[in-house]
Design a protein around this motif. Sequence first.
Motif, short mmCIF file in Angstrom:
data_model
loop_
_atom_site.label_atom_id
_atom_site.label_comp_id
_atom_site.label_asym_id
_atom_site.label_seq_id
_atom_site.Cartn_x
_atom_site.Cartn_y
_atom_site.Cartn_z
N THR A 73 0.85 -1.32 0.16
CA THR A 73 -0.25 -0.19 -0.34
C THR A 73 0.95 1.63 0.40
O THR A 73 0.50 2.70 0.14
CB THR A 73 -1.38 -0.14 1.06
OG1 THR A 73 0.10 0.49 2.45
CG2 THR A 73 -1.60 -1.15 1.27
N ILE A 74 1.93 0.70 0.24
CA ILE A 74 2.78 2.60 0.62
C ILE A 74 3.26 2.63 -1.02
O ILE A 74 3.98 1.97 -2.11
CB ILE A 74 3.96 2.37 0.92
CG1 ILE A 74 3.60 1.46 2.43
CG2 ILE A 74 5.01 3.41 1.34
CD1 ILE A 74 4.88 1.06 3.37
N PRO A 75 3.43 4.09 -1.42
CA PRO A 75 3.44 4.29 -3.42
C PRO A 75 5.00 4.01 -3.20
O PRO A 75 5.31 3.89 -2.35
CB PRO A 75 3.45 6.03 -3.00
CG PRO A 75 2.24 6.07 -2.10
CD PRO A 75 2.65 5.22 -0.58
N SER A 76 5.61 3.69 -4.43
CA SER A 76 6.49 2.69 -4.74
C SER A 76 8.02 4.02 -4.96
O SER A 76 8.58 4.30 -4.08
CB SER A 76 7.01 2.67 -5.82
OG SER A 76 6.29 3.84 -6.95
N GLY A 107 12.03 6.53 -1.63
CA GLY A 107 12.01 8.04 -0.80
C GLY A 107 13.01 7.49 0.84
O GLY A 107 14.23 8.78 0.94
N LEU A 108 12.08 6.81 1.19
CA LEU A 108 12.42 6.75 2.15
C LEU A 108 14.44 6.31 2.02
O LEU A 108 14.87 5.72 3.00
CB LEU A 108 12.21 6.25 2.91
CG LEU A 108 10.73 6.47 3.20
CD1 LEU A 108 9.04 5.34 4.08
CD2 LEU A 108 10.89 6.90 4.34
N LEU A 109 14.66 5.11 0.96
CA LEU A 109 15.86 4.23 1.24
C LEU A 109 16.61 5.06 0.65
O LEU A 109 18.44 4.57 1.40
CB LEU A 109 15.40 2.75 0.11
CG LEU A 109 14.44 2.27 1.06
CD1 LEU A 109 13.75 1.39 -0.99
CD2 LEU A 109 15.26 1.14 1.69
N THR A 126 13.15 -2.01 -3.02
CA THR A 126 11.89 -1.47 -3.30
C THR A 126 10.93 -2.83 -4.03
O THR A 126 9.86 -3.26 -4.26
CB THR A 126 12.02 -0.17 -4.14
OG1 THR A 126 12.53 1.14 -3.26
CG2 THR A 126 9.90 0.09 -4.08
N LEU A 127 11.95 -2.93 -5.62
CA LEU A 127 10.68 -3.74 -6.05
C LEU A 127 10.34 -5.20 -4.98
O LEU A 127 9.72 -6.28 -5.38
CB LEU A 127 11.76 -4.85 -7.42
CG LEU A 127 11.81 -2.91 -8.69
CD1 LEU A 127 13.11 -3.48 -9.47
CD2 LEU A 127 9.80 -2.50 -9.23
#
Length: 507
Positions: A64-67, A72-74, A88-89
């Motif tokens: 549910t978290i936008p990619s 941006g967080l990573l 992310t993937l």
Amino acid sequence: MIEQITQILTTQSGELLQALGQHLEISLLALLIAAVIGIPLAVILMTHQKLAEAMLQVTSVLQTIPSLALLGLLIPLVGIGTVPAVITLVLYALMPIFQNTYAGLSGIDPALKEAEVAFGLPRAKRLLRIELPLAMPLIISGLRIALVMIIGTATLAALIGAGGLGTFILVGIQSNNNALLLVGATLSAGLALVVSALIRWLGMLSFKKITLSLAIFVGLFGVIEGIVRFQTPQTEITIAGKLGSEPEILMNMYRDLILADRPQYKVSVKPNFGGTTFLFNALKADKIDIYPEFTGTVLQTLVKSPTKTNQNPVKTYRHAQQALQTQFNMAYLSPMHYQNGYDLAVSAVFAKKYNVRTISDLAALNRPFTAGFDPDFYHQKDGYQGLKQTYHLNLDAKIMEPSVRYKAIADGKVDVVDGYTTDAEVARYKLVVLEDDRHFFPPYQGAPIMKAEFAKKHPEVVKALNRLADKITENEMQQMNYQVQVKHRKARDVAHDYLIEKKLITK
């Protein structure tokens, strides 16, 4: 449109194949890692139902978290490029793989499991010879779902310099080139269909053949990666830039200037890399080596500057150069001649209807007109955040990608847009640029920014890039932007032609 697509396929076949390879590499690597995590985890949690349900909830929440938010967080944690894209993937792919593996193993007839135990089969043999082969159809289905999802989401990897087919999609959007966008999107969809069919075919094989095929694939993947890394040249320079045609033109000029003196170097260009803060953080983290930045943005956004920005371009540059050196140990090379300042623009019809010629005229109307601003302008102090305080603007501002906002004002979807003095769209759409009568916008001269350590280590690069000092007029830059955005020429060709014309390089 068909002619444009044909031209892209014939003239950019090399770039398309490279992007396709990058896209496939990122996608398969993410799928492999997700499978290595998801399948064993489902096996382990088979006897821990509550933990398995908790894991399902966690993987569901991750989806549910936008990619873009995940990327941006990573970035502050692992930098930019392939690593955050793959992470992310993997997070997105975990749910279908874990869920289908768990469902496949849970759905085995309990009577069969009791028979396994009764025959005295060890746990490992029960799992490998009976349970996993029976669950394999559902596991393969989970892998197919995950891979299709990965390939679609991997187009965003281009935003953080990981390459792939998303590069063509982004460039197509930025340059308003629908043919380029269609080629990138079609190849991405085609890749998903082809790989999905291959996985479906894999699912028809026996469990032993599937295991053998996966082992061969992993081995070949490792060998290819090793060969590529072994062949990487000693001197590699990465040049990045913000969204849009102008940064891409400048990056390619930097590249050609460096290669003209040092053809043995490997110089990578990463266009459409992100916003100001993103790029600067990437530079600080040694993920990139050089990017073009503007003096006003340096003082308003990147450094701590207690005094108001001077309206004198020379003093502004010197202030920015000193602040970067003192606060971040960054080198800021000599700037180009032209200024690419921010502006606000309205349509000619709007300007005539409301009799506006200055930003003060717009503010005096005191009405919530709809505005389309690019992300950088909307968030920065030298953009909308400072502008609305100085002029007390009352706008219904929406964030849009640079090329989209110009199309929006041309179609009457918004009333006001931000822009740059060198944008080709101002003339193309016959827009009226509002006068900054309170002199809010500081001077904006572009120059290469890099770490001082890099500049000291590579004086030949500094010398090459300083050839652009005091070069390029506003009209020349506007014409180059026009060639890329309207005529759909490649930014690298436009950049190369300029350097040849001005005798800054010989070939």
